[in-house]
Design a protein around this motif. Structure first.
Motif, mmCIF file in Angstrom:
data_model
loop_
_atom_site.group_PDB
_atom_site.id
_atom_site.type_symbol
_atom_site.label_atom_id
_atom_site.label_comp_id
_atom_site.label_asym_id
_atom_site.label_seq_id
_atom_site.Cartn_x
_atom_site.Cartn_y
_atom_site.Cartn_z
ATOM 1 N N PRO A 202 -22.234 16.530 63.695
ATOM 2 C CA PRO A 202 -22.707 16.107 65.026
ATOM 3 C C PRO A 202 -21.905 16.674 66.191
ATOM 4 C CG PRO A 202 -22.488 14.237 63.517
ATOM 5 C CD PRO A 202 -21.813 15.397 62.868
ATOM 6 N N ASP A 203 -20.727 17.252 65.902
ATOM 7 C CA ASP A 203 -19.903 17.823 66.971
ATOM 8 C C ASP A 203 -20.423 19.174 67.457
ATOM 9 O OD1 ASP A 203 -18.146 15.682 66.994
ATOM 10 O OD2 ASP A 203 -16.828 16.578 65.478
ATOM 11 N N ILE A 204 -21.397 19.718 66.751
ATOM 12 C CA ILE A 204 -21.936 21.010 67.174
ATOM 13 C C ILE A 204 -22.661 20.840 68.506
ATOM 14 C CG2 ILE A 204 -23.600 22.837 66.646
ATOM 15 C CD1 ILE A 204 -23.018 22.428 63.709
ATOM 16 N N PHE A 205 -22.304 21.653 69.456
ATOM 17 C CA PHE A 205 -22.940 21.644 70.770
ATOM 18 C C PHE A 205 -24.184 22.533 70.774
ATOM 19 C CE2 PHE A 205 -22.705 23.397 75.305
ATOM 20 C CZ PHE A 205 -23.360 22.309 75.857
ATOM 21 N N ILE A 206 -24.033 23.740 70.253
ATOM 22 C CA ILE A 206 -25.149 24.684 70.176
ATOM 23 C C ILE A 206 -25.067 25.441 68.858
ATOM 24 C CG2 ILE A 206 -26.376 26.597 71.298
ATOM 25 C CD1 ILE A 206 -24.791 26.039 73.836
ATOM 26 N N GLN A 207 -26.220 25.621 68.237
ATOM 27 C CA GLN A 207 -26.332 26.547 67.107
ATOM 28 C C GLN A 207 -27.120 27.751 67.546
ATOM 29 O OE1 GLN A 207 -26.166 25.816 62.700
ATOM 30 N NE2 GLN A 207 -27.564 24.246 63.413
ATOM 31 N N THR A 208 -26.695 28.910 67.102
ATOM 32 C CA THR A 208 -27.326 30.137 67.562
ATOM 33 C C THR A 208 -27.522 31.096 66.399
ATOM 34 O OG1 THR A 208 -27.187 31.872 69.260
ATOM 35 C CG2 THR A 208 -25.151 31.295 68.136
ATOM 36 N N GLY A 209 -28.118 32.233 66.674
ATOM 37 C CA GLY A 209 -28.318 33.288 65.685
ATOM 38 C C GLY A 209 -28.302 34.621 66.407
ATOM 39 N N TYR A 210 -28.783 35.665 65.709
ATOM 40 C CA TYR A 210 -28.762 36.992 66.329
ATOM 41 C C TYR A 210 -29.869 37.847 65.735
ATOM 42 C CZ TYR A 210 -26.438 40.548 69.147
ATOM 43 O OH TYR A 210 -26.146 41.463 70.126
ATOM 44 N N PRO A 211 -30.390 38.805 66.533
ATOM 45 C CA PRO A 211 -31.496 39.627 66.032
ATOM 46 C C PRO A 211 -31.012 40.825 65.224
ATOM 47 C CG PRO A 211 -31.057 40.199 68.319
ATOM 48 C CD PRO A 211 -30.104 39.081 67.954
ATOM 49 N N LEU A 212 -31.846 41.244 64.301
ATOM 50 C CA LEU A 212 -31.677 42.520 63.612
ATOM 51 C C LEU A 212 -32.727 43.470 64.179
ATOM 52 C CD1 LEU A 212 -30.684 44.481 61.418
ATOM 53 C CD2 LEU A 212 -32.286 43.376 59.829
ATOM 54 N N ASP A 213 -32.285 44.389 65.029
ATOM 55 C CA ASP A 213 -33.225 45.308 65.670
ATOM 56 C C ASP A 213 -33.861 46.235 64.646
ATOM 57 O OD1 ASP A 213 -32.845 44.374 68.275
ATOM 58 O OD2 ASP A 213 -31.068 45.619 68.551
ATOM 59 N N LEU A 214 -35.165 46.439 64.810
ATOM 60 C CA LEU A 214 -35.912 47.389 63.987
ATOM 61 C C LEU A 214 -36.359 48.512 64.913
ATOM 62 C CD1 LEU A 214 -38.087 44.770 62.042
ATOM 63 C CD2 LEU A 214 -35.849 45.705 61.396
ATOM 64 N N PRO A 215 -35.560 49.589 65.025
ATOM 65 C CA PRO A 215 -35.872 50.656 65.983
ATOM 66 C C PRO A 215 -37.203 51.327 65.678
ATOM 67 C CG PRO A 215 -33.620 50.863 65.164
ATOM 68 C CD PRO A 215 -34.309 49.858 64.301
ATOM 69 N N MET A 251 -29.968 22.698 70.354
ATOM 70 C CA MET A 251 -29.052 21.787 71.027
ATOM 71 C C MET A 251 -29.528 20.343 70.869
ATOM 72 S SD MET A 251 -28.421 23.936 74.578
ATOM 73 C CE MET A 251 -27.132 22.809 75.109
ATOM 74 N N HIS A 252 -28.659 19.419 71.201
ATOM 75 C CA HIS A 252 -29.024 18.003 71.205
ATOM 76 C C HIS A 252 -29.927 17.716 72.403
ATOM 77 C CE1 HIS A 252 -26.106 16.706 68.079
ATOM 78 N NE2 HIS A 252 -25.397 17.730 68.544
ATOM 79 N N ALA A 253 -31.063 17.102 72.156
ATOM 80 C CA ALA A 253 -32.001 16.801 73.239
ATOM 81 C C ALA A 253 -31.374 15.858 74.269
ATOM 82 C CB ALA A 253 -33.280 16.196 72.672
ATOM 83 N N ASP A 254 -30.529 14.940 73.803
ATOM 84 C CA ASP A 254 -29.919 13.984 74.734
ATOM 85 C C ASP A 254 -28.954 14.653 75.712
ATOM 86 O OD1 ASP A 254 -31.282 11.796 73.861
ATOM 87 O OD2 ASP A 254 -29.691 11.045 72.539
ATOM 88 N N ASP A 255 -28.422 15.816 75.352
ATOM 89 C CA ASP A 255 -27.563 16.536 76.299
ATOM 90 C C ASP A 255 -28.350 16.908 77.549
ATOM 91 O OD1 ASP A 255 -25.460 16.337 74.585
ATOM 92 O OD2 ASP A 255 -25.550 18.397 73.852
ATOM 93 N N PHE A 256 -29.638 17.149 77.394
ATOM 94 C CA PHE A 256 -30.487 17.469 78.545
ATOM 95 C C PHE A 256 -31.006 16.198 79.218
ATOM 96 C CE2 PHE A 256 -30.456 21.409 76.227
ATOM 97 C CZ PHE A 256 -30.471 22.364 77.220
ATOM 98 N N ARG A 257 -31.319 15.190 78.435
ATOM 99 C CA ARG A 257 -31.816 13.944 79.043
ATOM 100 C C ARG A 257 -30.783 13.323 79.968
ATOM 101 N NH1 ARG A 257 -33.791 12.906 73.473
ATOM 102 N NH2 ARG A 257 -36.048 13.245 73.454
ATOM 103 N N HIS A 258 -29.511 13.434 79.589
ATOM 104 C CA HIS A 258 -28.437 12.797 80.362
ATOM 105 C C HIS A 258 -27.578 13.815 81.114
ATOM 106 C CE1 HIS A 258 -29.621 9.201 78.211
ATOM 107 N NE2 HIS A 258 -29.327 9.747 77.045
ATOM 108 N N ASP A 259 -27.977 15.069 81.117
ATOM 109 C CA ASP A 259 -27.246 16.140 81.802
ATOM 110 C C ASP A 259 -25.768 16.133 81.417
ATOM 111 O OD1 ASP A 259 -26.825 18.319 83.431
ATOM 112 O OD2 ASP A 259 -26.669 17.167 85.289
ATOM 113 N N ARG A 260 -25.512 16.017 80.122
ATOM 114 C CA ARG A 260 -24.134 16.034 79.646
ATOM 115 C C ARG A 260 -23.512 17.408 79.875
ATOM 116 N NH1 ARG A 260 -25.464 13.164 73.896
ATOM 117 N NH2 ARG A 260 -25.626 11.012 74.637
ATOM 118 N N TYR A 261 -22.272 17.391 80.282
ATOM 119 C CA TYR A 261 -21.508 18.615 80.544
ATOM 120 C C TYR A 261 -22.152 19.484 81.623
ATOM 121 C CZ TYR A 261 -20.433 17.026 75.831
ATOM 122 O OH TYR A 261 -20.143 16.241 74.743
#
Length: 519
Positions: A202-215, A251-261
């Motif tokens: 639950p301490d994760i603020f944001i999870q992300t990833g990255y693209p693999l470009d197909l030229p 991200m956690h939806a509540d971070d946006f509902r309550h404008d956390r950080y």
């Protein structure tokens, strides 16, 4: 030396100059840059390959759904009914050759919990509106999806505005919100994998990833692939990272509902870049960003991606360093600006020197000169040879990481057409490495002194790191986006054929014009 041909004399003089202590340092530094990249990509390949081996072991152990979850028991109904609700928010702009495939991959997720998809457009005139409407109609019995007209942004970028409207419209019981770009091609288990990690920690603020470009084959496409590759090692950590890609953020939806950080106010009040703003907030509040090893997504580039469109994309990427939310964030951006510019030209300069050394050696051999007569040193060829070895090592490591990511994507999407490493042209990639690293500082300085950028037909003006003015004019922007080649204004026809030099010339003219908004 008077008997030497003037051109030869100049060539030999340059070769001698490039054997000075400073020049030797620059060439050794170039070798170290190549080796550092090779080591970083090797580590990233190790992390991705561990996930491949885990999936293979799962299959051997009887888990036919290893591409969805580590433990097949997680697919039991008793576990699936307790999964949290996720809202997927996708800001759209235009419609291109790969978009429909990407959108289908997103809405046909095999996530077992409550799931809704919110497509956001600025108006019904956007070419994406009617295509998405038809897609939603086709899947209306299977998917909870809707298209929302967000209207025009006035205080932030249009993408951020669409994202914030999507957050306002999401279901009241949503626990996690997943922001996706419309050029992201998801795997069937991507949403489930991201959600599982959020549930574990639950301490994760944001999870992300990255693209693999197909030229697609053009030099511009390979320049974009090469631009993304150094960053890819920062996302292949298998856990904590300091990097954030706006194309995939859970991200956690509540971070946006309550404008956390300050996530809402930081984005809404003058925000230009969603990922740079959120990464700055994460750093300021010591919040955790993670990137799971399965979060790598195929990113097909437009088949007609021209060099001028690559230049426009590079301009937008360097422009993000001009936006900031605090003094510390400004200092970090200036440091990144300086470091990237120095390393880019530090990477390119040794190749110019090596070309001079090799050309001098060829002239000595062809015309029968002696090294004593030309006063050239054999050390120049030694340095050029070292650079060649380091470059080969770097390209081999890049090839290996790309090979493993292609294999991982194929395993994560077993029903999709197979990706192939055979479509990559490695000679073109080497040229792209030189071109992209040479142009990055040019673009960065252009962005720094202009403080304005045209993004998909919208011109944003910055002051003190914030958007202060937004101009909209269909005639001043392109008809196509840079990477996906998407129609922006619903017009048909060929993409603009403006050359790269003419694009630079127009940029220079705009740069030298007085700024109306300086106060």
């Amino acid at each position: 030396m008077s008997a030497l041909d003037p051109v030869d004399w100049l060539l030999f003089s340059l070769s001698r100059a490039f054997c000075s202590p400073l020049a030797v340092f620059i060439q050794i530094q170039g070798c170290l840059i190549c080796l550092t990249l090779a080591i970083g990509w090797a580590f990233a390949a190790y992390v991705r390959n561990k996930e491949i081996n885990r999936m293979k072991d799962g299959r051997k152990g009887g888990n036919s759904f290893a591409f969805l979850c580590h433990d097949i028991n997680e697919l039991e109904h008793s576990n699936q009914v307790n999964l949290p609700r996720v809202s997927v928010v996708m800001p759209l702009k235009g419609f291109g050759e790969h978009n429909l495939h990407n959108w289908k991959s997103q809405i046909t997720s095999l996530y077992g919990g409550p799931l809704e998809f919110l497509f956001l457009v600025e108006s019904t005139e956007d070419p994406a509106y009617h295509t998405v409407s038809r897609l939603i109609t086709d899947f209306k019995d299977d998917v909870d999806a809707k298209i929302i007209v967000a209207g025009l942004s006035t205080t932030c970028s249009q993408k951020i505005h669409n994202q914030l409207v999507g957050v306002e419209k999401m279901h009241k019981d949503t626990k996690y919100v997943l922001f996706l770009d419309d050029d992201v091609r998801l795997h069937p288990g991507s949403i489930g994998a991201l959600t599982a990690e959020m549930e574990k920690n639950p301490d994760i603020f944001i999870q992300t990833g990255y693209p693999l470009d197909l030229p697609s084959g053009s030099l511009g496409a390979y320049c974009i692939y090469e631009y993304h590759m150094p960053c890819s090692m920062g996302f292949a950590t298998g856990g904590k990272t300091f990097f954030l890609w706006g194309g995939c953020m859970m991200m956690h939806a509540d971070d946006f509902r309550h404008d956390r950080y300050g996530v809402v106010s930081g984005l809404r009040d003058g925000g230009y870049s969603d990922d740079m703003t959120l990464a700055a907030l994460a750093g300021a509040h010591k919040r955790l960003i993670t990137s799971p090893p399965v979060a790598v997504f195929p990113h097909p580039l437009a088949s007609d991606l021209s060099f001028s469109r690559y230049w426009n994309y590079l301009r937008k990427q360097t422009f993000v360093l001009e936006s900031y939310i605090s003094k510390v964030n400004w200092l970090m951006n200036r440091a990144l600006f300086s470091f990237h510019c120095y390393m880019s030209w530090g990477f390119v300069a040794p190749y110019f020197m090596a070309m001079v050394h090799v050309a001098a050696a060829i002239q000595i051999y062809v015309k029968g000169y002696s090294y004593e007569e030309t006063t050239c040193s054999i050390g120049g060829l030694v340095l050029a040879s070292c650079l060649a070895i380091c470059t080969f090592t770097e390209l081999l490591s890049m090839w290996n990481l790309t090979r493993i990511e292609v294999q991982l994507c194929n395993m994560l999407s077993p029903e999709a057409p197979k990706l192939s490493l055979g479509t990559y042209n490695w000679s073109m990639i080497f040229v792209a490495m030189l071109v992209d690293n040479f142009l990055y500082p040019v673009s960065a300085f252009r962005s720094h002194f202009s403080q304005s950028i045209n993004w998909s037909g919208i011109r944003y003006h910055l002051k003190n790191g914030k958007i202060i003015k937004i101009e909209r004019n269909k005639d001043m922007g392109p008809n196509f986006t840079d990477l996906g080649g998407k129609h922006l204004n619903g017009k048909k026809g060929a993409p603009p054929k403006a050359s790269f030099l003419s694009s630079l010339a127009r940029s220079l003219v705009q740069w030298r014009q007085p700024k109306k908004y300086d106060v």
